[in-house]
Scaffold this motif. Structure first.
Motif, short mmCIF file in Angstrom:
data_model
loop_
_atom_site.label_atom_id
_atom_site.label_comp_id
_atom_site.label_asym_id
_atom_site.label_seq_id
_atom_site.Cartn_x
_atom_site.Cartn_y
_atom_site.Cartn_z
N LEU A 34 -6.41 47.10 -14.36
CA LEU A 34 -7.01 48.58 -13.99
C LEU A 34 -8.41 48.28 -13.40
O LEU A 34 -8.61 48.84 -12.31
N SER A 38 -9.55 48.62 -9.28
CA SER A 38 -10.69 49.42 -8.97
C SER A 38 -11.69 48.90 -7.99
O SER A 38 -12.09 49.11 -7.23
N LEU B 21 -15.52 52.90 -15.11
CA LEU B 21 -15.62 52.83 -13.65
C LEU B 21 -14.33 53.19 -12.99
O LEU B 21 -14.20 54.12 -12.08
N PRO B 22 -13.07 52.72 -13.33
CA PRO B 22 -11.77 53.02 -12.71
C PRO B 22 -11.31 54.30 -13.04
O PRO B 22 -10.88 54.93 -12.01
N PHE B 23 -11.88 54.78 -14.09
CA PHE B 23 -11.38 56.23 -14.15
C PHE B 23 -12.24 57.37 -13.43
O PHE B 23 -11.56 58.32 -12.90
N LEU B 25 -13.34 56.51 -10.45
CA LEU B 25 -13.16 56.26 -9.09
C LEU B 25 -11.63 56.98 -8.83
O LEU B 25 -11.23 57.38 -7.92
#
Lengths: 217, 320
Positions: A34, A38, B21-23, B25
């Motif tokens: 994940l 990103s 950070l991925p969440f 984004l």
């Protein structure tokens, strides 16, 4: 600073964290892909924004610059946590006992699996004499003899929980906090503070470097 | 200063940041895609404005966005900027971090044998979101919303929706061109990437700040102090509420974290941990500044804490 460049910088840091193996020290494995995705998305967005902003002037807010400085610091200073220090501020966790620990032969159980097994089946006599082949770091808690321990993580270092095993250290052993050791030996039963406890009796103790994936789920 | 501890705080900070950070984004991407695919105003106008129905609708919208609280902030901001009813946006902001498929599944995976928790968590989050939404909507938009967001929101609202005192510019007495203000406009994909990237960098700076604070507090506050009071009915709830604020992990994984100390604390405290973290924590404190005024943030934090304390107390009376 150009917005596209900032996005590329953050994307680079995220991808670098994945490929340099840093994430193994910080996050549980299931999140790695994940995080990597990103990073790729940020690089792509950075290229689009950079292309669109050629020839245009744009004000860069202070907060973005401060974020960029932190990003560069993340790149320059790799994480190097003291596992022992981290463990000293946390109570011992109660990892869920999977059936696997009962199925595996004793010499194949990891340290965390041993801890799970002993918590699920607290009678130490059942494991007396079992061969042990584990690795972990030396954890010293106040008023307690040093243990051999691992950190279990469900999300990231923020929720790291220590799982430790008592060791009957030989007289000539001098375990130093945070040192990583590989121990082969046998389980024995000792009475410590009035309680019959399973302890590891080492036959060989080898000093090892910190493993690439020191955190266990 | 103890360098070992500083190095540990630095590593925790990086762990929190890279995990969140991925969440964040994902949330910005979804907000951007919504802006691109659905012309502004086309569906926003259909959202209910009723003070009770609006937060309920917002809370249920959480199923469409399976992200944690970091991802929900940009979507809630987009909703507010597009002129959505305040109740809907707040219902979404406060309930969606729990009322989404991933979080419900992770709670079920962590506590398959505690069925009451599987019902109590989403129900409690829903209740809390409606309560907070009803409370916050008592304030005027000027008192409630952050200044830049307020300006953005007013650009997408017909002038007739604003009181004379709220209109900081324009000529009083000119004919209202409410149609022009709400005409759906198609935004180009490049424009969406442009705006989303600005939004992402703004939020990222605040996320960094939140992670710094969370890492520092976490490193210097021994968790054993908080868990030492685990069996006292009220103290355990308070302790776990503080822990939820300090730890700042995302709602998609906090159930697994709670599993680590579930056996040591009262059921009400466990539920309090799972309810408060997605609404108030140190990492979120920075992110909320792009939505709400300091006064509104203070009201949210106080009301959420009181609400969670009451829910936790009630659960302890019922379960213990």
């Amino acid at each position: 600073m150009n917005r596209g460049v900032l996005l590329l910088l953050w994307g680079w840091i995220v991808i670098w964290s994945v490929y340099s193996g840093r994430l193994d020290l910080l996050l549980r494995g299931v999140f790695h892909s994940l995080v990597g995705a990103s990073g790729v998305a940020l690089i792509l967005a950075g290229i689009v924004v950079f292309h669109r902003s050629i020839g245009r002037r744009e004000r860069t807010p202070f907060t973005w610059l401060a974020g960029a400085v932190v990003a560069l610091l993340v790149l320059a200073i790799p994480p190097n946590p003291s596992f022992s220090d981290l463990a000293s501020t946390r109570p011992e966790g109660l990892p869920e006992p999977p059936d696997l620990a009962f199925v595996l032969p004793p010499e194949q159980r990891t340290l965390t699996e041993w801890v799970r097994l002993l918590r699920a089946q607290p009678d130490p006599d059942l494991v007396e004499g079992n061969p042990v082949n584990i690795s972990g770091f030396v954890l010293k808690r106040q008023d307690e003899p040093p243990q051999i321990a691992r950190l279990t993580v469900r999300c990231c270092l923020a929720d790291a929980t220590p799982a430790g095993l008592p060791v009957a250290w030989p007289d000539d052993a001098n375990p130093k906090t945070n040192d990583w050791l590989s121990i082969q030996g046998r389980m024995a039963v000792e009475t410590r503070q009035g309680v019959r406890t399973a302890v590891v009796v080492p036959e060989t103790i080898t000093s090892i470097p910190r493993p690439e994936r020191p955190l266990e789920p | 200063m103890n360098t070992d501890r500083l190095a540990t705080a630095w590593a925790i900070f990086q762990g929190l940041l890279l995990e969140s950070l991925p969440f964040l984004l994902l949330g910005v991407l979804i907000a951007g895609l919504a802006r691109w695919l659905v012309p502004q105003g086309a569906w926003i106008d259909r959202l209910p404005k009723n003070p009770v129905l609006a937060p309920i609708t917002g809370a249920l919208m959480g199923f469409a966005l399976p992200a944690c609280e970091c991802g929900n902030v940009p979507v809630a901001r987009r909703l507010l900027a597009s002129g959505a009813p305040l109740g809907t946006a707040f219902g979404f902001l406060f309930a969606a971090p729990v009322l989404n498929p991933i979080v419900l599944a992770s709670t079920w995976a962590a506590f398959p044998d505690q069925r009451w928790l599987l019902l109590a968590r989403p129900f409690g989050a829903f209740l809390l979101a409606v309560l907070l939404s009803l409370l916050l909507t008592q304030l005027s938009e000027t008192q409630l919303l952050e200044r830049a967001l307020l300006s953005e929101r007013r650009m997408s609202q017909p002038l007739s929706n604003l009181g004379l005192l709220d209109r900081s510019s324009g000529l009083i007495g000119t004919p209202l061109d409410s149609k022009a203000a709400t005409t759906p406009q198609r935004v180009s994909l490049g424009g969406v990437v442009d705006q989303s990237s600005r939004e992402f960098l703004d939020l990222l700076a605040l996320l960094v700040l939140g992670c710094v604070i969370a890492a520092l507090v976490q490193t210097w506050l021994p968790r054993s102090w908080l868990l030492a009071v685990g069996s006292a009915p009220t103290l355990s709830i308070l302790a776990l509420m503080v822990l939820a604020i300090v730890v700042s992990v995302c709602s998609s994984v906090d159930a697994f974290l709670a599993l680590g100390f579930a056996a040591q604390v009262t059921p009400g405290a466990l539920l309090a941990f799972l309810l408060l973290g997605p609404v108030v924590d140190l990492k979120l404190a920075g992110l909320f500044t792009v939505l709400l005024t300091p006064k509104a943030i203070a009201i949210t934090a106080t009301a959420a804490s009181l609400g969670v304390l009451l829910i936790g107390q009630w659960v302890n009376l019922w379960q213990l």
